[in-house]
Motif scaffolding. Structure first.
Motif, PDB file in Angstrom:
ATOM      1  N   SER A 115       0.844  -1.199   0.000  1.00 10.82           N
ATOM      2  CA  SER A 115       0.000   0.000   0.000  1.00 10.82           C
ATOM      3  C   SER A 115       0.876   1.244   0.000  1.00 10.82           C
ATOM      4  O   SER A 115       2.028   1.209   0.434  1.00 10.82           O
TER       5      SER A 115
ATOM      6  N   SER B 196      -2.994  -3.408  -2.171  1.00 12.23           N
ATOM      7  CA  SER B 196      -3.032  -4.605  -3.003  1.00 12.23           C
ATOM      8  C   SER B 196      -2.848  -5.829  -2.114  1.00 12.23           C
ATOM      9  O   SER B 196      -2.214  -5.746  -1.063  1.00 12.23           O
TER      10      SER B 196
ATOM     11  N   TRP C 208      -3.752   3.671  -2.040  1.00 16.71           N
ATOM     12  CA  TRP C 208      -4.042   2.409  -2.728  1.00 16.71           C
ATOM     13  C   TRP C 208      -3.478   1.260  -1.917  1.00 16.71           C
ATOM     14  O   TRP C 208      -2.593   1.437  -1.083  1.00 16.71           O
TER      15      TRP C 208
ATOM     16  N   ILE D 193      -4.532  -3.401  -8.268  1.00 15.68           N
ATOM     17  CA  ILE D 193      -4.439  -2.546  -7.085  1.00 15.68           C
ATOM     18  C   ILE D 193      -5.842  -2.012  -6.808  1.00 15.68           C
ATOM     19  O   ILE D 193      -6.692  -1.971  -7.702  1.00 15.68           O
ATOM     20  N   GLU D 194      -6.065  -1.602  -5.571  1.00 12.56           N
ATOM     21  CA  GLU D 194      -7.366  -1.071  -5.198  1.00 12.56           C
ATOM     22  C   GLU D 194      -7.186   0.349  -4.672  1.00 12.56           C
ATOM     23  O   GLU D 194      -6.433   0.567  -3.724  1.00 12.56           O
ATOM     24  N   LEU D 195      -7.849   1.300  -5.328  1.00 11.34           N
ATOM     25  CA  LEU D 195      -7.834   2.676  -4.845  1.00 11.34           C
ATOM     26  C   LEU D 195      -8.817   2.747  -3.690  1.00 11.34           C
ATOM     27  O   LEU D 195     -10.001   2.434  -3.852  1.00 11.34           O
ATOM     28  N   THR D 196      -8.327   3.119  -2.506  1.00 11.63           N
ATOM     29  CA  THR D 196      -9.195   3.170  -1.327  1.00 11.63           C
ATOM     30  C   THR D 196      -9.620   4.587  -0.980  1.00 11.63           C
ATOM     31  O   THR D 196     -10.645   4.770  -0.322  1.00 11.63           O
TER      32      THR D 196
ATOM     33  N   GLU E 244     -11.181  -0.952  -7.995  1.00 13.50           N
ATOM     34  CA  GLU E 244     -10.119  -1.866  -8.394  1.00 13.50           C
ATOM     35  C   GLU E 244      -9.604  -1.516  -9.785  1.00 13.50           C
ATOM     36  O   GLU E 244     -10.388  -1.278 -10.701  1.00 13.50           O
TER      37      GLU E 244
ATOM     38  N   ASN F  89      -2.114   1.783 -13.298  1.00 13.49           N
ATOM     39  CA  ASN F  89      -1.559   0.595 -12.663  1.00 13.49           C
ATOM     40  C   ASN F  89      -0.557   0.004 -13.647  1.00 13.49           C
ATOM     41  O   ASN F  89      -0.941  -0.514 -14.689  1.00 13.49           O
TER      42      ASN F  89
END
Length: 182
Positions: free
Chosen positions: A53, A143, A141, A89-92, A113, A82
């Motif tokens: 992250s 992962s 982000w 990857i996940e954008l939070t 995602e 990405n």
């Protein structure tokens, strides 16, 4: 003429003395070989920096001074690529902050995602000048696997009539978890 006279074309019989074309061509080739790639060229052979992250700070501008009393409004688009060929990857969190650091708006209602080589963008419109000259985006982000750090940039654009301005600024990682190179 003496043996030490360097201006003699008889002593230095080179084909480019008359045309003047071969010398610059040779010089350019020699410089290209010995100076290497330009300083701005990225080393694509370098391993990517992997993390689980990160938090990324991205400078952005809502306006820019064109003269002492004149300001040009700018639209800014945050773009996240990405660059990992295998992992998602996940954008939070994606947020926009003004020049004082005050939170202006959040872009995500839920995590987003990004698959391998996918990208996302977020727009701050030209008429939204709340950010000021020192505005910025913050991106978080994560992962499940150690993933290549994404390429993150803000692209600013604005203009009046036939005159326009555009430029981009790159993001900077301000925190990272699970760092490794591979």
């Amino acid at each position: 003429m003496t043996d030490h006279d360097c201006s003699s074309s008889k002593r230095f019989h080179l084909p480019f003395r008359k045309t003047g074309l071969l010398a610059p061509t040779l010089l350019t080739g020699v410089l290209a070989v010995f100076t290497g790639p330009p300083a701005w060229a990225e080393d694509v052979s370098a391993p990517c920096l992997r993390a689980i992250s990160e938090t990324v700070y991205v400078p952005a501008l809502s306006r820019i001074h064109t003269q002492e009393r004149d300001k040009q409004p700018l639209a800014s688009t945050l773009v996240i690529h990405n660059v990992d060929p295998i992992h998602s990857i996940e954008l939070t969190a994606v947020s926009f902050h003004d020049e004082t650091g005050k939170h202006v708006k959040a872009f995500l209602a839920a995590p987003l995602e990004l698959g391998p080589f996918a990208s996302a963008d977020f727009l701050t419109e030209i008429r939204d000048d709340r950010g000021g000259i020192g505005a910025n985006y913050l991106l978080e982000w994560t992962s499940k696997n150690a993933s290549c750090s994404p390429e993150v940039m803000a692209i600013m654009i604005g203009g009046n009539g036939t005159h326009g301005i555009s430029f981009s600024l790159s993001g900077r990682v301000i925190s990272r978890d699970g760092e490794e190179t591979k």
